[in-house]
Design an enzyme around this catalytic site. Structure first.
Site, PDB file in Angstrom:
ATOM      1  N   HIS A   1       0.806  -1.211   0.000  1.00 54.96           N
ATOM      2  CA  HIS A   1       0.000   0.000   0.000  1.00 54.96           C
ATOM      3  C   HIS A   1       0.845   1.269   0.000  1.00 54.96           C
ATOM      4  CE1 HIS A   1      -3.303  -2.763   0.708  1.00 54.96           C
ATOM      5  NE2 HIS A   1      -3.965  -1.852   0.036  1.00 54.96           N
TER       6      HIS A   1
ATOM      7  N   ASP B   1      -5.195  -7.708  -4.999  1.00 58.60           N
ATOM      8  CA  ASP B   1      -5.420  -8.908  -4.191  1.00 58.60           C
ATOM      9  C   ASP B   1      -5.795 -10.103  -5.062  1.00 58.60           C
ATOM     10  OD1 ASP B   1      -4.851  -8.346  -1.476  1.00 58.60           O
ATOM     11  OD2 ASP B   1      -6.539  -6.964  -1.471  1.00 58.60           O
TER      12      ASP B   1
HETATM   13  C1  PEP Z   1      -6.979  -4.418  -4.795  1.00 57.42           C
HETATM   14  O1  PEP Z   1      -6.807  -5.376  -4.045  1.00 57.42           O
HETATM   15  O2  PEP Z   1      -6.756  -4.442  -6.019  1.00 57.42           O
HETATM   16  C2  PEP Z   1      -7.481  -3.149  -4.257  1.00 57.42           C
HETATM   17  C3  PEP Z   1      -7.841  -2.157  -5.034  1.00 57.42           C
HETATM   18  O3  PEP Z   1      -7.503  -3.005  -2.915  1.00 57.42           O
HETATM   19  P1  PEP Z   1      -6.183  -2.794  -2.021  1.00 57.42           P
HETATM   20  O4  PEP Z   1      -5.031  -2.600  -2.973  1.00 57.42           O
HETATM   21  O5  PEP Z   1      -6.422  -1.618  -1.186  1.00 57.42           O
HETATM   22  O6  PEP Z   1      -6.102  -4.074  -1.265  1.00 57.42           O
HETATM   23 MG    MG Z   2      -7.607  -5.342  -2.037  1.00 55.78          MG
END
Ligand code: PEP
Ligand code: MG
Length: 542
Positions: free
Chosen positions: A188, A453
């Site tokens: 993140h 994810d």
């Molecule tokens: C993802 O998993 O693609 C998503 C947009 O959520 P995050 O990256 O915040 O887990």
């Molecule tokens: Mg995600």
């Protein structure tokens, strides 16, 4: 001059002086002293410094998230003015002849225990405040200063690692580029860097050992190369590349105000991903058609307790009002894994990405969830707000969410508080959700595919693990087939699908996504006009 080859994480070129932050662990050992008076003086100086820092943090928070969001620092200020707390520290210095930092650490532990044992939930939560303020005081006593991003010159940051919380504390204009030892392109912190358009590279520890403050550095976020002490010629070449980059960005500016429409007339929504209220400005400047993913959990990070209903309400309201009728998709709390607020005291897990996170926390700790839903439903009155639920794996979870939402609605109704039930969608980011997307599509208003994810769970590649870089293949056929399946199932039920994971910004795939029937791409603000250019130059029906 010497070069280091790292892994590119966020595109862009930067040239500037380095600022090196090495994280230190804060240990306080028992230390006897002869001169208590001197320790009392040290305590008094450190207390004054701590107060000043808190005042500055309050001002920064008030400017960025409003007075309500800044109130946590008021609580800190009050603690530092509490005679009992400071007296406990000075008494211990005098009676037991120990160092000020040791007395502060013991007092911290006593107070934390005392608050944690209280029955009242509000008082219990103050334990985290005492801990935070005491640690700040100890850092000021020991000289182990907290990373102070605010006083730094615009720099190339060199760090061991970077957490989303640290990212939230940074003054974004002062970061020319980020070079870390640990991390991955899908963490993140990296996603935040992309949202802020900051070039980023991950380099091995051994190569960064000799780097110190003030060295000149060139960071190439395309190739992953970092050059320290560059020659005049390299600096000239880099300056030219930065200029070219700016010129390209300027050409893209001409696309502002234009539609995202293909040559054969197909429209697509290109929205922005944001992590805070202040990111909205960036989204608007880049002509976002809406917000496709507001990662609301960032409101919960970089602070010492959950944001209250009022704080959240004000933040959501501010975003929908600023977007003036354009769609704003707010994702409910996706905490856990690499986003860990200390105050929630989540247990350490072997496999946090597959553990207690996101909707799982919300379905267990319903008070936290309800507070957020109340704020969202109230803010929905003020604009075009949609709610999106993360990490869904079953129909049962969606049904349970709707039951909780129904309770929230009844409570608001009873209390005579105005609210609106917004459009409700889910993230498709687990293989399970893909496989039952036909059933899920019947239940929800829309899908947004979380490819970050989805890729990690489908390819069994931990998105946080930099060593798996070569195995992380976002173009894997399995992923593209899954996306097609989700879009088709959504269409059968008359629902729309977006992509809000990083893959949505992959310009090599834009044409494919449009042809697949994806209706919305939500990306870092800096990518919006790049995608618009591709869409306007392609045929959807080829
Ligand atoms: C993802 O998993 O693609 C998503 C947009 O959520 P995050 O990256 O915040 O887990
Ligand atoms: Mg995600």
């Amino acid at each position: 001059m010497f070069k280091v080859k790292g892994k590119p994480v966020c595109e862009g070129i930067a040239l500037g002086k380095t600022t090196v932050f090495r994280k230190n662990c804060q240990q306080v050992n028992l230390c006897r002293v002869q001169d208590s008076e001197e320790e009392l003086n040290r305590l008094s100086t450190a207390t004054a410094k701590t107060k000043e820092q808190i005042r500055n943090l309050y001002d920064k928070a008030a400017a960025e998230v409003g007075e309500a969001g800044a109130s946590v620092f008021e609580v800190h200020q009050m603690m530092l003015e509490d005679d009992g707390y400071l007296k406990a520290i000075s008494d211990m210095i005098c009676k037991e002849k120990v160092s000020a930092e040791f007395a502060a650490a013991v007092t911290r532990d006593n107070y934390v225990e005392m608050f944690a044992d209280m029955d009242d939930e509000y008082m219990k939560a103050r334990a985290a405040d005492v801990k935070d303020i005491s640690n700040r005081l100890i850092r000021n006593l020991t000289g182990q200063e907290e990373i102070d991003f605010s006083s730094m010159e615009p720099s190339v940051l060199i760090m061991d690692s970077l957490t989303p919380s640290e990212m939230m504390r940074m003054d974004r204009d002062k970061i020319l580029a980020v070079v870390t030892v640990h991390g991955s392109g899908n963490s993140h912190a990296a996603i935040l860097a992309a949202m802020l358009n900051i070039p980023a590279v991950i380099c091995p520890a051994a190569d960064l050992g000799g780097i110190h403050n003030g060295m000149k550095a060139v960071v190439d976020g395309y190739s992953g190369e970092v050059i320290f002490n560059p020659t005049e010629a390299v600096m000239k070449e880099t300056e030219n590349r930065i200029r070219e980059q700016k010129e390209k960005a300027l050409v893209l500016q001409n696309l502002k105000g234009k539609e995202n429409v293909t040559l054969d007339g197909k429209h697509i929504n290109i929205y922005a991903n944001i992590g805070s209220v202040s990111d909205v400005e960036d989204a608007l400047q880049n002509d976002a058609g809406g917000i496709g993913l507001f990662r609301s959990e960032f409101l919960y990070l970089g602070r010492d307790n959950c944001p209250t209903e009022e704080e959240q309400f004000l933040a959501y309201k501010q975003v929908v009002q600023a977007m003036a009728g354009k769609k704003v998709v707010i994702r409910t709390l996706d905490i856990g894994a690499d986003k860990q607020p200390d105050y929630l005291r989540l247990e350490k897990e072997e496999n946090p990405a597959m553990g207690y996170r996101a909707i799982r926390i919300c379905l267990k700790e319903t008070e936290i969830f309800k507070t957020q839903l109340r704020a969202l439903f109230r803010a929905a009155v003020f604009g075009n707000l949609s709610v999106m639920y993360p990490m869904i794996t079953s129909v049962g979870e969606v049904r349970r969410i709707y039951e909780i939402a129904e309770d929230v609605k009844s409570e608001l109704e009873e209390q005579g508080i105005s609210y609106k039930i917004p459009e409700q969608g889910i993230m498709i980011e687990t293989p399970a959700a893909v496989m039952i997307s036909d059933e899920l599509a019947e239940l929800v208003d829309f899908f947004s595919i979380g490819t970050n994810d989805l890729i990690q769970y489908t390819l069994a590649v931990d998105r946080q693990n930099g060593r798996l870089y070569d195995f992380y293949n976002p173009h894997h056929k399995a992923i593209l087939r899954m996306i097609q399946m989700v879009v088709d199932n959504a269409h059968k039920a008359g629902k729309w699908t977006g992509i809000c994971g990083e893959l949505g910004a992959d310009t090599e795939l834009t044409e494919i996504f449009v042809k697949m029937g994806v209706e919305e791409l939500s990306v870092a603000p800096s990518m919006i006009l790049k995608l618009r250019k591709i869409v306007r130059e392609m045929h959807a029906d080829e």
